[in-house]
Structure formats: structure tokens, C-alpha cells
Motif scaffolding. Sequence first.
Motif, short mmCIF file in Angstrom:
data_model
loop_
_atom_site.label_atom_id
_atom_site.label_comp_id
_atom_site.label_asym_id
_atom_site.label_seq_id
_atom_site.Cartn_x
_atom_site.Cartn_y
_atom_site.Cartn_z
N GLU A 175 5.90 0.62 17.12
CA GLU A 175 5.52 1.43 15.96
C GLU A 175 5.09 0.55 14.79
O GLU A 175 4.19 0.90 14.03
CB GLU A 175 6.70 2.30 15.54
N ARG A 176 5.74 -0.58 14.65
CA ARG A 176 5.41 -1.51 13.57
C ARG A 176 3.96 -1.97 13.70
O ARG A 176 3.22 -2.05 12.72
CB ARG A 176 6.36 -2.70 13.64
N LEU A 179 1.34 0.61 12.81
CA LEU A 179 1.18 0.73 11.37
C LEU A 179 0.33 -0.42 10.81
O LEU A 179 -0.52 -0.23 9.95
CB LEU A 179 2.55 0.74 10.69
N TYR A 180 0.55 -1.63 11.30
CA TYR A 180 -0.14 -2.81 10.77
C TYR A 180 -1.59 -2.92 11.24
O TYR A 180 -2.42 -3.54 10.58
CB TYR A 180 0.60 -4.08 11.18
N ARG A 183 -4.78 -3.14 9.00
CA ARG A 183 -4.36 -3.28 7.60
C ARG A 183 -4.03 -4.72 7.20
O ARG A 183 -3.89 -5.00 6.01
CB ARG A 183 -3.15 -2.40 7.32
N ASP A 290 -3.12 1.40 -0.03
CA ASP A 290 -1.94 1.25 0.81
C ASP A 290 -0.73 0.91 -0.05
O ASP A 290 -0.82 0.17 -1.01
CB ASP A 290 -2.12 0.11 1.84
#
Length: 294
Positions: A175-176, A179-180, A183, A290
Motif C-alpha cells: 500500500e505504501r 501511494l508513492y 509522487r 500533495d
Amino acid sequence: MKKELKVAIVQTTLDNRVAWKIDKHLPIKMDYAEAARVWSEIIHTLDDFVNIEDSRKPDIVLLPELSVAERFELEIKKLADQTGCIIIAGLDFKTQGNNVENKALVAIPYKWPHGVGHSRTKTFYFGKHFPALEETLFFENCCKTFKPCDQFYLLDAREYGRIGLAICADFYDIERFALYKGRIQHLFILAYNKDVKSFNYLCEAISRLVYCNVVICNTGHYGGSICFSLKDKEWKRYIYRHEGANLFTSQVVRLPVRDFFETQKIDSVAHEKGFKNQPPGYQWLYNNNDNKKE
């Protein structure tokens, strides 16, 4: 964007068998003598960064998971100011009642990079979400409960790119990376990890999936620190890799920023800039809205 980001990887040699003992009645705290020994390794390296010219000085210094005892936290903040480098340091376990946290400190000096002597260092902490099995068993034997950090952190280093931050076992957190993805330009992992081969393989896999540079600062007790970038030529991808146990070492590596940033935005320029192509389904999500730590 700047051409590159200079990162110092400092492998301290903290021995967990010496550093922490099982005690059901006291907070979990690093052994005094072992903490002092490891601190002398850190000072040996950081003292060298105080007076060297900016062209050789790192922009960011990484210290492994669990490498700095509580009594030296303030000194880390002072050293960030004295060197002009951001210092990202793994800290000793923090015990509150029966709860234990595994955290790291980020110390950002005034007028970074390399602005020194103003004593206006900004700081923030980030934590570990998933303890390793060995950690969990140790906490249970000490009658303590691990308190996970449920937040993801992104450090905006402005023209040096954005940086994802994680501690050791969180490197397995899918999941980490979802998200990254899109970005960040860099991912930094602070580790106290004996399974160095798994991290070697995971380093390249995550770099390809998230499409970012990856740096692992592991303890020198086990070795295995890595710096990986998605260069088009295989022999260029491992910018740094250290193997061998019980070895203190430090190395300044240079991560590509400007050219890689352009490659992340426009896939067609990847080979022109000397990088691998973007992974399937990659989306550019880098924007000024962000939520981030600055």
C-alpha cells in the motif's frame, strides 16, 4: 531541478544482542556503553562533513534503524545545523507505559542545503508500521506492545526531488508503494535487517514498480546497504552496494534528479536521458497540492 542529490549512507555496527536485554519491569532502552560506541562511529563520520567544501558535502545523511540512543537526539539536531545536511536517523525504541514505538528523526537545517550556524533546525519524526517477527517476540518477552505508526511520510526536498520514507519491514508494505508511485523521485529505507538478500531483490523490484531511486541504509552489523537507480545500462544501476558483516563504513552517493524527473514526466525521453522506461500503468501524480512534510 538540481542535477543530482548527494546522500551519505552511514553503516553503524550496533549489535542488538548487546544493545537490548529482556526486562519486564523497565522501559526498553539501549545499553549505555553500546550506545556510546555507536555514537563514536557517527561522530567520526559527521565531523568530516563539517568543514569540507560544498561540492563534496552530502545534502542528506542517513543513519540506520535504531542507531541513535535517546540521549543523543539533541546532538543529531545540532549536527544537522553544523554540517548543513539533512540528517535522517533511526532512533532507539521509545517506551510509553507498556507501548513501544520504533521511530526515526528528520533534522532539517536552516537554509538547507549547507547553510550552517543558525541553530534553527526543523525536525519531525516518522514511525514504523510493521515490526519484524524478532521485534515482536522481543516485545512480548518484555511484556510490551508495539504501537504502529499509521501515517505515510513524504519529504519535499524542493529542487532535489520528493522523498518517500520508511523503516525496515515497512519495505514490504505494498500500500505504501501504491501511494508513492508517481509522487516521488527517491525512496529511503532505514533498516536493521539480517535478510539482506531479500532486500537486494526487493530494492530493484520496488524501484521499477514505483519508478524511483531507492536507497537502503542498513546496519553494518549485517551489511547490505544499497543505492539503486533505473539507468538504462545494467552496470550503472547499482550506484552503491555494500556486503559483509560487522563493518562500519560510510559512502556518499549521487542520485540523479533533473534527468530522471523529466523521464518520470515524459516516458518518451527515458532512453534519451539514460533511464529505463516507465512501468505499465504509470501515472505522473507529482503536484503542489500533495500533503507533505517540508
